[in-house]
Design a protein around this motif. Structure first.
Motif, PDB file in Angstrom:
ATOM      1  N   ALA A  64       0.607  -1.105  -0.131  1.00 56.25           N
ATOM      2  CA  ALA A  64       0.319   0.188   0.170  1.00 56.25           C
ATOM      3  C   ALA A  64       0.581   1.575  -0.188  1.00 56.25           C
ATOM      4  CB  ALA A  64      -0.578   0.066   1.662  1.00 56.25           C
ATOM      5  N   PRO A  65       0.586   2.193  -1.351  1.00 58.11           N
ATOM      6  CA  PRO A  65       1.413   3.294  -1.573  1.00 58.11           C
ATOM      7  C   PRO A  65       0.992   4.448   0.466  1.00 58.11           C
ATOM      8  CG  PRO A  65      -0.107   3.056  -3.052  1.00 58.11           C
ATOM      9  CD  PRO A  65      -0.739   2.454  -2.284  1.00 58.11           C
ATOM     10  N   VAL A  66       2.040   5.166   0.730  1.00 57.17           N
ATOM     11  CA  VAL A  66       1.664   6.017   1.685  1.00 57.17           C
ATOM     12  C   VAL A  66       0.679   7.051   1.992  1.00 57.17           C
ATOM     13  CG1 VAL A  66       2.727   7.808   3.165  1.00 57.17           C
ATOM     14  CG2 VAL A  66       4.317   6.582   2.528  1.00 57.17           C
ATOM     15  N   ASP A  67       0.196   7.108   0.619  1.00 59.45           N
ATOM     16  CA  ASP A  67      -1.160   7.872   0.292  1.00 59.45           C
ATOM     17  C   ASP A  67      -2.007   6.947   0.246  1.00 59.45           C
ATOM     18  OD1 ASP A  67       0.240   7.630  -2.124  1.00 59.45           O
ATOM     19  OD2 ASP A  67      -0.425   9.722  -2.822  1.00 59.45           O
ATOM     20  N   TYR A  68      -1.925   5.872  -0.172  1.00 54.54           N
ATOM     21  CA  TYR A  68      -2.964   4.823  -0.504  1.00 54.54           C
ATOM     22  C   TYR A  68      -4.702   5.465   0.772  1.00 54.54           C
ATOM     23  CZ  TYR A  68      -5.651   0.369  -1.852  1.00 54.54           C
ATOM     24  OH  TYR A  68      -6.123  -0.120  -2.313  1.00 54.54           O
ATOM     25  N   GLY A  69      -4.539   5.832   1.927  1.00 58.78           N
ATOM     26  CA  GLY A  69      -5.627   6.039   2.234  1.00 58.78           C
ATOM     27  C   GLY A  69      -6.469   5.607   3.165  1.00 58.78           C
ATOM     28  N   PRO A  70      -7.297   4.904   3.586  1.00 58.16           N
ATOM     29  CA  PRO A  70      -8.564   3.760   4.510  1.00 58.16           C
ATOM     30  C   PRO A  70      -8.871   3.625   3.397  1.00 58.16           C
ATOM     31  CG  PRO A  70      -9.134   6.202   5.487  1.00 58.16           C
ATOM     32  CD  PRO A  70      -7.398   7.260   4.181  1.00 58.16           C
ATOM     33  N   ARG A  71      -9.534   2.643   3.385  1.00 58.74           N
ATOM     34  CA  ARG A  71     -10.412   0.611   2.670  1.00 58.74           C
ATOM     35  C   ARG A  71     -11.103   0.493   3.986  1.00 58.74           C
ATOM     36  NH1 ARG A  71      -8.469   4.536  -0.539  1.00 58.74           N
ATOM     37  NH2 ARG A  71      -8.025   4.354  -1.993  1.00 58.74           N
ATOM     38  N   THR A  72     -13.000   0.293   3.300  1.00 57.48           N
ATOM     39  CA  THR A  72     -13.174  -0.641   3.728  1.00 57.48           C
ATOM     40  C   THR A  72     -13.177  -1.121   3.332  1.00 57.48           C
ATOM     41  OG1 THR A  72     -14.550   1.164   4.034  1.00 57.48           O
ATOM     42  CG2 THR A  72     -16.001  -0.698   4.780  1.00 57.48           C
ATOM     43  N   HIS A  73     -12.998  -2.626   3.705  1.00 59.85           N
ATOM     44  CA  HIS A  73     -12.904  -4.375   3.560  1.00 59.85           C
ATOM     45  C   HIS A  73     -14.437  -5.111   4.256  1.00 59.85           C
ATOM     46  CE1 HIS A  73      -8.981  -3.693   2.015  1.00 59.85           C
ATOM     47  NE2 HIS A  73      -8.460  -2.590   2.843  1.00 59.85           N
ATOM     48  N   ASP A  74     -14.597  -6.319   3.472  1.00 63.39           N
ATOM     49  CA  ASP A  74     -14.808  -7.244   3.740  1.00 63.39           C
ATOM     50  C   ASP A  74     -14.986  -8.359   3.983  1.00 63.39           C
ATOM     51  OD1 ASP A  74     -18.026  -5.067   3.925  1.00 63.39           O
ATOM     52  OD2 ASP A  74     -18.089  -5.328   2.038  1.00 63.39           O
ATOM     53  N   VAL A  75     -14.629  -9.003   5.373  1.00 64.43           N
ATOM     54  CA  VAL A  75     -13.870  -9.689   5.724  1.00 64.43           C
ATOM     55  C   VAL A  75     -14.629 -11.373   6.276  1.00 64.43           C
ATOM     56  CG1 VAL A  75     -11.885 -11.474   6.260  1.00 64.43           C
ATOM     57  CG2 VAL A  75     -11.478  -9.458   5.203  1.00 64.43           C
ATOM     58  N   LEU A  76     -14.993 -12.388   5.671  1.00 68.95           N
ATOM     59  CA  LEU A  76     -14.845 -14.043   6.629  1.00 68.95           C
ATOM     60  C   LEU A  76     -14.144 -14.307   7.595  1.00 68.95           C
ATOM     61  CD1 LEU A  76     -17.286 -15.796   4.138  1.00 68.95           C
ATOM     62  CD2 LEU A  76     -18.035 -14.211   5.247  1.00 68.95           C
ATOM     63  N   ILE A  77     -15.194 -13.863   8.990  1.00 73.35           N
ATOM     64  CA  ILE A  77     -14.139 -14.618   9.721  1.00 73.35           C
ATOM     65  C   ILE A  77     -14.736 -15.543  10.611  1.00 73.35           C
ATOM     66  CG2 ILE A  77     -12.937 -12.526  10.580  1.00 73.35           C
ATOM     67  CD1 ILE A  77     -14.740 -11.886  12.462  1.00 73.35           C
ATOM     68  N   LYS A  78     -14.309 -17.082  11.005  1.00 70.55           N
ATOM     69  CA  LYS A  78     -15.451 -18.058  12.321  1.00 70.55           C
ATOM     70  C   LYS A  78     -14.861 -17.250  13.268  1.00 70.55           C
ATOM     71  CE  LYS A  78     -12.764 -21.360   9.627  1.00 70.55           C
ATOM     72  NZ  LYS A  78     -12.218 -22.707   9.946  1.00 70.55           N
ATOM     73  N   ARG A  79     -16.012 -18.223  14.386  1.00 65.27           N
ATOM     74  CA  ARG A  79     -17.208 -17.327  15.324  1.00 65.27           C
ATOM     75  C   ARG A  79     -16.185 -17.392  16.556  1.00 65.27           C
ATOM     76  NH1 ARG A  79     -22.381 -20.541  17.933  1.00 65.27           N
ATOM     77  NH2 ARG A  79     -22.675 -19.234  19.957  1.00 65.27           N
ATOM     78  N   GLY A  80     -15.129 -18.655  16.165  1.00 62.55           N
ATOM     79  CA  GLY A  80     -13.871 -18.308  17.376  1.00 62.55           C
ATOM     80  C   GLY A  80     -14.571 -19.915  18.338  1.00 62.55           C
ATOM     81  N   GLN A  81     -13.998 -19.694  19.440  1.00 63.36           N
ATOM     82  CA  GLN A  81     -14.039 -20.908  20.882  1.00 63.36           C
ATOM     83  C   GLN A  81     -14.498 -20.223  21.942  1.00 63.36           C
ATOM     84  OE1 GLN A  81     -11.477 -23.153  22.368  1.00 63.36           O
ATOM     85  NE2 GLN A  81     -10.905 -23.808  20.232  1.00 63.36           N
ATOM     86  N   GLY A  82     -14.386 -18.269  21.664  1.00 61.16           N
ATOM     87  CA  GLY A  82     -15.174 -18.065  23.203  1.00 61.16           C
ATOM     88  C   GLY A  82     -14.776 -17.536  23.837  1.00 61.16           C
ATOM     89  N   ARG A  83     -13.676 -17.821  24.158  1.00 62.88           N
ATOM     90  CA  ARG A  83     -12.827 -18.212  25.849  1.00 62.88           C
ATOM     91  C   ARG A  83     -11.976 -16.617  25.877  1.00 62.88           C
ATOM     92  NH1 ARG A  83     -12.234 -22.705  28.243  1.00 62.88           N
ATOM     93  NH2 ARG A  83     -12.808 -24.479  27.501  1.00 62.88           N
TER      94      ARG A  83
END
Length: 345
Positions: free
Chosen positions: A226-245
């Motif tokens: 990412a260039p220095v002046d790329y700026g903020p971007r919004t990303h949609d990512v699939l993650i897992k629920r996790g064990q919850g601990r």
């Protein structure tokens, strides 16, 4: 003569009655056998339920969730988001590129098949199918090869110009190429004969173990910085629920780059920020590890109850009144049906 026939009939009758008595099992013996079988099956049921516990945990913790994150990470290529404690579960993460397109980079690639190999590998072979970017497709004529490389015809249609490069790490070798694009893709083969690959991309070197018990093709992907002046971007990512601990999300950029996370949302809910790159999720009422315990306990109860109701029906089915026998039968069938429904679910 008549007396002789009478004695013979008496003897036959008494012999038949003795055989019938022997054929009819002793109720006490039947009860002992039933209880022994029930005890053995109960032990098997407990072991089965305990062996399924981790499967239940993994299944429940593997449920997918939608993550939306707005982040600015100048100089970074990828970001990892951990949903379980990375010190305990280092593989519990999803990675996504910082740059989603529009930024191209020059890629200097060097591959080398090493003499070193996985102890389970039979040889130290390297199979290279293709090296490309979305903007540039190279052929074997554009690649510099050192060593006794073989170009074999490719029937999978994934090789460059219909050929696959093959070499063994037993002799000095290397493959070098320079190309340009927004991201880099390297396709290599994995099998029981594959060794270790030394891969250098833009000066960064890593060793990749390509051993696999079954043949498959692996894609090694690298994204533009990412260039220095790329700026903020919004990303949609699939993650897992996790064990919850742990109940947190931790964001880590490659090469120790700094992150400016401006917004995080998981399934529409915004977690609370603990520090610059860690967020605490809303505590679930039934975390995966606790729900897995309940599922394991339910499976254990159904297994044991089905076993003992079946044994009870076997022992008392012919010795009780019709109503009681029917009750045992209905309970056994209901427990077995619940067990099957639970397994299918």
């Amino acid at each position: 003569m008549a007396l002789h026939h009478s004695d013979l009939r008496c003897w036959l009758r008494s012999s038949f009655l003795r055989m019938v008595r022997k054929a009819v099992p002793d109720p006490l013996r039947v009860r002992h056998i039933a209880f022994g079988v029930g005890g053995l099956l109960s032990v098997v049921s407990v072991l089965t339920a305990l062996s399924l516990h981790q499967h239940f945990v993994d299944s429940l913790a593997g449920q997918l969730r939608q993550l939306e994150v707005t982040v600015d990470a100048p100089g970074a290529r990828t970001i990892r988001v951990y949903w379980d404690d990375p010190t305990v579960y280092p593989q519990a993460y999803a990675a996504f590129p910082v740059v989603e397109g529009g930024v191209q980079e020059t890629w200097n690639v060097r591959l080398e098949a090493l003499r070193e190999r996985n102890p389970a590998a039979q040889k130290n072979e390297l199979w290279v199918f293709s090296i490309r970017t979305p903007e540039q497709a190279v052929t074997w004529k554009d690649i510099s090869l050192l060593g006794d490389w073989s170009l074999l015809a490719d029937t999978s249609l994934r090789g460059m110009a219909g050929y696959v490069g093959w070499i063994t790490g037993a002799v000095p070798n290397s493959l070098s190429v320079t190309l340009k694009g927004s991201w880099l893709s390297i396709l290599v083969g994995r099998s029981a004969f594959s060794g270790k690959l030394k891969m250098t991309v833009n000066g960064l070197t890593q060793i990749v173990d390509l051993y696999s018990a079954h043949w498959n093709i692996r894609e090694l992907t690298f994204f533009a910085k990412a260039p220095v002046d790329y700026g903020p971007r919004t990303h949609d990512v699939l993650i897992k629920r996790g064990q919850g601990r742990w109940n947190k999300l931790n964001f880590v950029a490659d090469a120790g780059r700094s992150l400016d996370i401006q917004r995080v949302s998981v399934d529409g809910a915004e977690p609370s920020r603990l520090n610059g790159d860690t967020f605490e999720l809303v505590k679930p009422r039934w975390p995966a590890y606790r729900l897995a315990r309940g599922v394991t306990g339910t499976a254990l109860v159904l297994l044991v109850s089905t076993t003992w109701l079946g044994c009870l029906l076997w022992v008392t089915g012919d010795q009780t009144q019709l109503r009681a026998a029917r009750r045992y039968e209905y309970l056994a069938v209901t427990s077995f049906a619940a067990l099957m429904a639970f397994v299918l679910t």
